[in-house]
Design a protein around this motif. Structure first.
Motif, short mmCIF file in Angstrom:
data_model
loop_
_atom_site.label_atom_id
_atom_site.label_comp_id
_atom_site.label_asym_id
_atom_site.label_seq_id
_atom_site.Cartn_x
_atom_site.Cartn_y
_atom_site.Cartn_z
N ALA A 186 -18.88 52.88 44.51
CA ALA A 186 -17.67 52.18 44.77
C ALA A 186 -18.30 50.69 44.73
O ALA A 186 -19.27 50.36 44.88
CB ALA A 186 -17.41 52.50 46.27
N ILE A 187 -17.19 50.01 44.32
CA ILE A 187 -17.58 48.50 44.08
C ILE A 187 -16.35 47.62 45.04
O ILE A 187 -15.71 48.23 45.49
CB ILE A 187 -17.50 48.07 42.72
CG1 ILE A 187 -16.09 48.48 42.06
CG2 ILE A 187 -18.49 48.63 41.88
CD1 ILE A 187 -15.84 47.79 40.59
N SER A 212 -20.55 43.54 35.93
CA SER A 212 -19.59 44.39 35.17
C SER A 212 -20.15 44.95 34.12
O SER A 212 -19.40 45.99 33.31
CB SER A 212 -18.28 43.62 35.11
OG SER A 212 -18.49 42.44 34.16
N GLU A 213 -20.99 44.32 32.96
CA GLU A 213 -21.48 44.73 31.99
C GLU A 213 -22.41 46.31 32.14
O GLU A 213 -22.73 46.69 31.08
CB GLU A 213 -22.67 43.88 31.42
CG GLU A 213 -21.91 42.44 30.92
CD GLU A 213 -22.86 41.33 30.33
OE1 GLU A 213 -23.87 42.05 29.56
OE2 GLU A 213 -22.70 40.27 30.78
N LYS A 214 -22.57 46.53 33.44
CA LYS A 214 -23.40 47.84 33.47
C LYS A 214 -22.29 48.99 33.88
O LYS A 214 -22.86 49.90 33.92
CB LYS A 214 -24.21 47.75 34.77
CG LYS A 214 -25.22 46.57 34.74
CD LYS A 214 -26.12 46.58 36.13
CE LYS A 214 -27.36 45.45 36.04
NZ LYS A 214 -28.06 45.60 37.16
N ILE A 215 -20.98 48.50 33.88
CA ILE A 215 -19.93 49.52 34.18
C ILE A 215 -19.47 49.89 33.12
O ILE A 215 -19.00 49.11 32.02
CB ILE A 215 -19.02 48.80 34.99
CG1 ILE A 215 -19.89 48.67 36.49
CG2 ILE A 215 -17.70 49.66 35.52
CD1 ILE A 215 -18.71 47.66 37.44
N PHE A 248 -18.70 43.33 41.67
CA PHE A 248 -19.09 44.47 40.62
C PHE A 248 -20.43 45.00 41.25
O PHE A 248 -20.81 46.09 40.22
CB PHE A 248 -19.00 44.01 39.26
CG PHE A 248 -17.77 43.41 38.73
CD1 PHE A 248 -16.74 44.46 38.19
CD2 PHE A 248 -17.25 42.05 38.86
CE1 PHE A 248 -15.61 43.71 37.82
CE2 PHE A 248 -16.41 41.75 38.55
CZ PHE A 248 -15.20 42.43 38.04
N LYS A 249 -20.97 44.76 42.16
CA LYS A 249 -22.15 45.20 42.73
C LYS A 249 -22.09 46.59 43.47
O LYS A 249 -20.99 46.65 44.21
CB LYS A 249 -22.92 44.31 43.68
CG LYS A 249 -24.17 45.13 44.12
CD LYS A 249 -24.81 43.82 45.12
CE LYS A 249 -26.21 44.26 45.74
NZ LYS A 249 -26.58 43.20 46.78
N PRO A 250 -22.53 47.84 42.99
CA PRO A 250 -22.51 49.10 43.55
C PRO A 250 -22.51 48.95 45.12
O PRO A 250 -23.51 48.37 45.82
CB PRO A 250 -23.49 49.88 42.94
CG PRO A 250 -24.39 49.02 42.22
CD PRO A 250 -23.71 47.76 42.14
N MET A 251 -21.80 49.45 45.86
CA MET A 251 -22.03 49.67 47.38
C MET A 251 -22.66 50.92 47.65
O MET A 251 -22.67 51.86 47.48
CB MET A 251 -20.70 49.80 48.14
CG MET A 251 -19.53 48.51 48.01
SD MET A 251 -17.86 49.02 48.34
CE MET A 251 -18.01 49.39 50.09
#
Length: 289
Positions: A186-187, A212-215, A248-251
């Motif tokens: 989740a972000i 977001s570049e990691k997504i 855009f950091k993962p929760m």
């Protein structure tokens, strides 16, 4: 039931009109722990006084909540799974719920998805298979968030009715991804509960200009629809909010459970139930301590 003369004496004082006396009686009864619940239930069944019944119901609720609070402390201290955290929240509303049905439903979903996955599929193909099983084969439905329906937020009812909002559907999606080792998280997009499929090597990727570049792509847990980076860029333009890195950091699991508690608490924002809102928000704070 506990057989105790002191308990019998306290029960005779449970209808005392003096709030200070009742507060002392209440604290003492709660100190016996959840083992006293059968005594309280028996007393409830053998009284016709509605005020006494309400006091008994309040005492039983406090005992369940004290028990639940201890379980949340244990969950936090042991880096509990998302599944266990969601079950604990469901127990707030359904304290006597049995977890067997929830675990069986999750296992059934996991097995159906696992049987269709293989290591040769691309991430997008994996998620297409995953989504098709969950929303087409299993018939999981999405409903808009409605704070007058707290059951829509709870994992047991979402699985039972095959109907949930973006948050409860999303948590089931995340639980299955966690079990199947699929890098979906989740972000924290504003006004949305959206999932993102991260590059499988995202933890090893060197520092990038933007998270977001990691997504690779995004998933709407309401219905499984997949969104591209362009779709998300357009969303930020539409709401006139700059797409800062933190969105855009993962929760982690703790933050997802806190978010569910915060949203569920909004179901009880009225005079009669505001104590429930406060209790749920106290659990949010507890997880930060």
């Amino acid at each position: 039931m506990i057989e105790n003369k002191e308990i019998s004496a306290l029960f005779h004082l449970i209808d005392d009109p003096d709030e200070e006396v009742y507060s002392t009686v209440s604290d003492k009864l709660i100190s016996f722990g959840k083992d006293i619940i059968p005594n309280l239930e028996d007393l409830w069944e053998n009284t016709t006084n509605e005020e006494i019944q309400e006091r008994i119901e309040s005492l039983i609720h406090k005992l369940h909540f004290r028990d639940l609070t201890e379980d949340f402390i244990h969950w936090k201290n042991n880096d509990g799974s998302l599944l266990q955290g969601a079950i604990l929240i469901a127990r707030y509303h359904y304290p006597e719920m049995q977890t067997t049905q929830v675990l069986q439903e999750i296992e059934k979903l996991r097995r159906n998805i696992w049987l269709e996955l293989n290591r040769y599929l691309t991430p997008l193909e994996q998620i297409t298979v995953f989504t098709s099983i969950l929303y087409n084969y299993y018939k999981q439905q999405g409903v808009e968030i409605a704070y007058e329906h707290p059951e829509d937020f709870l994992i047991n009812k979402t699985l039972e009715t095959k109907k949930g909002n973006a948050i409860s559907n999303g948590i089931i999606y995340l639980i299955l991804c966690e079990i199947l080792d699929i890098p979906v998280k989740a972000i924290n997009l504003p006004r949305q509960f959206i999932l993102a499929h991260f590059d499988p090597q995202f933890e090893m990727i060197e520092s990038v200009a933007h998270n977001s570049e990691k997504i690779l792509f995004y998933i709407d847990p309401l219905n499984g629809q997949i969104y591209s980076h362009k779709d998300v860029e357009n969303y930020f333009k539409r709401i006139s909010v700059p797409p800062t890195n933190s969105y855009f950091k993962p929760m982690d699991n703790k933050r997802v459970i806190q978010f569910l508690l915060e949203e569920l608490s909004k179901c009880f924002d009225d005079d009669r139930n505001r104590y429930k809102m406060q209790e749920l928000l106290s659990l949010v704070t507890l997880l930060d301590e």
